[in-house]
Design a protein around this motif. Structure first.
Motif, PDB file in Angstrom:
ATOM      1  N   TRP A  42     -15.092 -18.184 -47.772  1.00 41.10           N
ATOM      2  CA  TRP A  42     -14.363 -17.336 -46.827  1.00 41.10           C
ATOM      3  C   TRP A  42     -15.005 -15.958 -46.664  1.00 41.10           C
ATOM      4  CZ3 TRP A  42     -10.785 -19.038 -43.554  1.00 41.10           C
ATOM      5  CH2 TRP A  42     -10.146 -20.247 -43.839  1.00 41.10           C
ATOM      6  N   ARG A  43     -16.274 -15.833 -47.065  1.00 32.73           N
ATOM      7  CA  ARG A  43     -16.976 -14.560 -46.941  1.00 32.73           C
ATOM      8  C   ARG A  43     -17.166 -14.196 -45.464  1.00 32.73           C
ATOM      9  NH1 ARG A  43     -20.701 -18.534 -47.552  1.00 32.73           N
ATOM     10  NH2 ARG A  43     -22.531 -18.482 -46.192  1.00 32.73           N
ATOM     11  N   ARG A  44     -17.507 -12.959 -45.207  1.00 32.52           N
ATOM     12  CA  ARG A  44     -17.802 -12.516 -43.842  1.00 32.52           C
ATOM     13  C   ARG A  44     -19.164 -13.064 -43.403  1.00 32.52           C
ATOM     14  NH1 ARG A  44     -14.844  -7.883 -42.070  1.00 32.52           N
ATOM     15  NH2 ARG A  44     -13.365  -7.180 -43.641  1.00 32.52           N
ATOM     16  N   PRO A  45     -19.310 -13.431 -42.139  1.00 32.75           N
ATOM     17  CA  PRO A  45     -18.254 -13.461 -41.120  1.00 32.75           C
ATOM     18  C   PRO A  45     -17.260 -14.592 -41.416  1.00 32.75           C
ATOM     19  CG  PRO A  45     -20.263 -14.440 -40.249  1.00 32.75           C
ATOM     20  CD  PRO A  45     -20.620 -13.869 -41.595  1.00 32.75           C
ATOM     21  N   PRO A  47     -14.962 -17.629 -41.186  1.00 35.22           N
ATOM     22  CA  PRO A  47     -14.925 -18.789 -40.279  1.00 35.22           C
ATOM     23  C   PRO A  47     -13.617 -18.812 -39.490  1.00 35.22           C
ATOM     24  CG  PRO A  47     -14.661 -19.488 -42.569  1.00 35.22           C
ATOM     25  CD  PRO A  47     -15.007 -18.038 -42.599  1.00 35.22           C
ATOM     26  N   ARG A  48     -13.678 -18.410 -38.227  1.00 32.31           N
ATOM     27  CA  ARG A  48     -12.467 -18.172 -37.435  1.00 32.31           C
ATOM     28  C   ARG A  48     -11.663 -19.437 -37.171  1.00 32.31           C
ATOM     29  NH1 ARG A  48     -15.275 -15.347 -32.489  1.00 32.31           N
ATOM     30  NH2 ARG A  48     -16.770 -16.990 -33.048  1.00 32.31           N
ATOM     31  N   ALA A  49     -12.348 -20.531 -36.813  1.00 33.35           N
ATOM     32  CA  ALA A  49     -11.616 -21.770 -36.527  1.00 33.35           C
ATOM     33  C   ALA A  49     -10.899 -22.279 -37.775  1.00 33.35           C
ATOM     34  CB  ALA A  49     -12.579 -22.831 -35.994  1.00 33.35           C
ATOM     35  N   ALA A  50     -11.554 -22.160 -38.928  1.00 31.59           N
ATOM     36  CA  ALA A  50     -10.929 -22.586 -40.185  1.00 31.59           C
ATOM     37  C   ALA A  50      -9.717 -21.719 -40.497  1.00 31.59           C
ATOM     38  CB  ALA A  50     -11.940 -22.517 -41.325  1.00 31.59           C
ATOM     39  N   ALA A  51      -9.821 -20.413 -40.218  1.00 30.78           N
ATOM     40  CA  ALA A  51      -8.706 -19.506 -40.468  1.00 30.78           C
ATOM     41  C   ALA A  51      -7.511 -19.853 -39.579  1.00 30.78           C
ATOM     42  CB  ALA A  51      -9.146 -18.058 -40.219  1.00 30.78           C
ATOM     43  N   VAL A  52      -7.779 -20.139 -38.300  1.00 31.37           N
ATOM     44  CA  VAL A  52      -6.695 -20.500 -37.383  1.00 31.37           C
ATOM     45  C   VAL A  52      -6.054 -21.821 -37.806  1.00 31.37           C
ATOM     46  CG1 VAL A  52      -6.151 -21.182 -35.013  1.00 31.37           C
ATOM     47  CG2 VAL A  52      -7.650 -19.221 -35.431  1.00 31.37           C
ATOM     48  N   LEU A  53      -6.890 -22.810 -38.116  1.00 32.66           N
ATOM     49  CA  LEU A  53      -6.374 -24.127 -38.509  1.00 32.66           C
ATOM     50  C   LEU A  53      -5.541 -24.027 -39.780  1.00 32.66           C
ATOM     51  CD1 LEU A  53      -6.297 -27.185 -38.040  1.00 32.66           C
ATOM     52  CD2 LEU A  53      -8.474 -27.351 -39.283  1.00 32.66           C
ATOM     53  N   ALA A 104      -4.405 -27.025 -50.056  1.00 31.47           N
ATOM     54  CA  ALA A 104      -5.519 -26.595 -50.903  1.00 31.47           C
ATOM     55  C   ALA A 104      -6.825 -27.225 -50.438  1.00 31.47           C
ATOM     56  CB  ALA A 104      -5.237 -26.967 -52.360  1.00 31.47           C
ATOM     57  N   ALA A 105      -6.780 -28.516 -50.108  1.00 26.53           N
ATOM     58  CA  ALA A 105      -7.989 -29.199 -49.639  1.00 26.53           C
ATOM     59  C   ALA A 105      -8.483 -28.612 -48.328  1.00 26.53           C
ATOM     60  CB  ALA A 105      -7.701 -30.695 -49.474  1.00 26.53           C
ATOM     61  N   LEU A 106      -7.560 -28.321 -47.414  1.00 21.78           N
ATOM     62  CA  LEU A 106      -7.938 -27.751 -46.126  1.00 21.78           C
ATOM     63  C   LEU A 106      -8.567 -26.373 -46.291  1.00 21.78           C
ATOM     64  CD1 LEU A 106      -7.835 -28.148 -43.013  1.00 21.78           C
ATOM     65  CD2 LEU A 106      -5.652 -26.924 -43.058  1.00 21.78           C
ATOM     66  N   ALA A 107      -8.013 -25.560 -47.196  1.00 23.49           N
ATOM     67  CA  ALA A 107      -8.520 -24.203 -47.414  1.00 23.49           C
ATOM     68  C   ALA A 107      -9.949 -24.209 -47.948  1.00 23.49           C
ATOM     69  CB  ALA A 107      -7.607 -23.452 -48.379  1.00 23.49           C
ATOM     70  N   VAL A 108     -10.352 -25.297 -48.597  1.00 28.40           N
ATOM     71  CA  VAL A 108     -11.710 -25.408 -49.121  1.00 28.40           C
ATOM     72  C   VAL A 108     -12.639 -26.113 -48.140  1.00 28.40           C
ATOM     73  CG1 VAL A 108     -13.129 -26.409 -50.955  1.00 28.40           C
ATOM     74  CG2 VAL A 108     -10.938 -25.359 -51.516  1.00 28.40           C
ATOM     75  N   VAL A 109     -12.179 -27.238 -47.603  1.00 29.54           N
ATOM     76  CA  VAL A 109     -13.048 -28.072 -46.768  1.00 29.54           C
ATOM     77  C   VAL A 109     -13.286 -27.467 -45.386  1.00 29.54           C
ATOM     78  CG1 VAL A 109     -13.316 -30.341 -45.689  1.00 29.54           C
ATOM     79  CG2 VAL A 109     -12.376 -30.163 -48.001  1.00 29.54           C
ATOM     80  N   PRO A 111     -13.465 -24.253 -44.124  1.00 31.44           N
ATOM     81  CA  PRO A 111     -14.530 -23.256 -43.971  1.00 31.44           C
ATOM     82  C   PRO A 111     -15.917 -23.815 -44.253  1.00 31.44           C
ATOM     83  CG  PRO A 111     -13.233 -22.812 -45.947  1.00 31.44           C
ATOM     84  CD  PRO A 111     -12.503 -23.863 -45.167  1.00 31.44           C
ATOM     85  N   ALA A 112     -16.019 -24.726 -45.229  1.00 33.38           N
ATOM     86  CA  ALA A 112     -17.320 -25.346 -45.514  1.00 33.38           C
ATOM     87  C   ALA A 112     -17.792 -26.164 -44.313  1.00 33.38           C
ATOM     88  CB  ALA A 112     -17.225 -26.237 -46.754  1.00 33.38           C
ATOM     89  N   ALA A 113     -16.853 -26.896 -43.692  1.00 33.47           N
ATOM     90  CA  ALA A 113     -17.211 -27.715 -42.533  1.00 33.47           C
ATOM     91  C   ALA A 113     -17.584 -26.843 -41.336  1.00 33.47           C
ATOM     92  CB  ALA A 113     -16.053 -28.642 -42.173  1.00 33.47           C
ATOM     93  N   GLU A 114     -16.875 -25.729 -41.160  1.00 37.72           N
ATOM     94  CA  GLU A 114     -17.211 -24.850 -40.038  1.00 37.72           C
ATOM     95  C   GLU A 114     -18.602 -24.248 -40.213  1.00 37.72           C
ATOM     96  OE1 GLU A 114     -15.584 -20.909 -37.623  1.00 37.72           O
ATOM     97  OE2 GLU A 114     -14.243 -22.038 -38.930  1.00 37.72           O
ATOM     98  N   ARG A 115     -18.938 -23.855 -41.429  1.00 38.97           N
ATOM     99  CA  ARG A 115     -20.264 -23.295 -41.677  1.00 38.97           C
ATOM    100  C   ARG A 115     -21.346 -24.363 -41.538  1.00 38.97           C
ATOM    101  NH1 ARG A 115     -19.814 -18.171 -43.348  1.00 38.97           N
ATOM    102  NH2 ARG A 115     -17.859 -17.489 -44.322  1.00 38.97           N
ATOM    103  N   GLY A 116     -20.992 -25.609 -41.818  1.00 39.10           N
ATOM    104  CA  GLY A 116     -21.977 -26.683 -41.708  1.00 39.10           C
ATOM    105  C   GLY A 116     -22.079 -27.294 -40.328  1.00 39.10           C
TER     106      GLY A 116
END
Length: 231
Positions: A42-45, A47-53, A104-109, A111-116
């Motif tokens: 969740w570091r900057r920048p 991941p906006r879509a993950a934050a909204v979801l 918990a799974a969504l909060a981890v997966v 942002p990782a998926a958005e960055r990938g």
């Protein structure tokens, strides 16, 4: 414990273990504890879509906790309207354990998926994987229920496919192949998480191949510009 249950647990491990390794690889490949890993994802920048979801799912968790009667109106239902395949993603029908685990799974997966995968592709993979899984369930596999874990499984499947095609660590590329294999077995067991995984695998593979084509086009354009300048 019967064979069916053992197979389910085995498939879950075949998705979770490679998924955890893939997420760690997205975190600069660093070995760290859960807190450090979450902070890095969740570091900057941000991941906006993950934050909204994640925000939407947290809000829905509050809604269904405060007003449980909303769940039957949104979950899958036999012969229910088609839109329930989408709204079933918004409610967790197995109580607090499912609610806590899926958030918990969504909060981890996510942002990782958005960055990938990218800001635009991540929510598309989540929605298409989750809705497809719920459609299959409504067609007869499991007509009642709901949850966003099928969408999360789709994100893991997409990350696995993308890494298997273009990852830097060969052992992890081989490990990624376990994810679609587990998805196929889950489908044979008529578990809708397998549908989510395989849908995500297909979408992740398509995104990875399109990305390769774009890189080739960019390289070709760059070579042509260099040749013109040199001439």
């Amino acid at each position: 414990m019967n064979t069916h249950t053992l197979a389910l647990y085995g498939c879950a491990a075949a998705v979770v273990v490679p998924g955890t390794r893939l997420i760690a690889a997205r975190s600069h490949g660093q070995q760290s504890g859960p807190g450090r890993l979450l902070a890095d994802l969740w570091r900057r920048p941000v991941p906006r879509a993950a934050a909204v979801l994640t925000g939407v799912m947290v809000a829905m968790a509050v809604v269904q906790s405060a007003a449980p009667d909303v769940v039957p109106h949104l979950e899958r239902a036999p012969h229910g309207p088609w839109w329930r395949a989408a709204t079933a993603l918004l409610v967790q029908t197995s109580g607090w354990p499912q609610l806590a685990f899926n958030l918990a799974a969504l909060a981890v997966v996510a942002p990782a998926a958005e960055r990938g995968l990218g800001t635009g592709r991540m929510p598309v993979v989540f929605l298409l994987s989750g809705i497809t899984a719920h459609v299959v369930s409504m067609a007869g596999w499991s007509v009642h229920g709901g949850g966003d874990s099928v969408g999360v499984c789709g994100l893991v499947g997409a990350l696995a496919a993308a890494y298997a095609l273009d990852g830097r660590q060969r052992p992890l590329r081989y490990l990624s192949v376990l994810v679609p294999a587990a998805g196929a077995v889950l489908c044979l067991l008529q578990n809708n998480h397998g549908v989510g995984v395989l849908t995500g695998v297909l979408l992740g593979a398509a995104a990875a191949l399109v990305g390769k084509d774009d890189d080739k086009d960019d390289s070709s354009d760059g070579s042509e510009r260099t040749a013109v300048v040199g001439a």
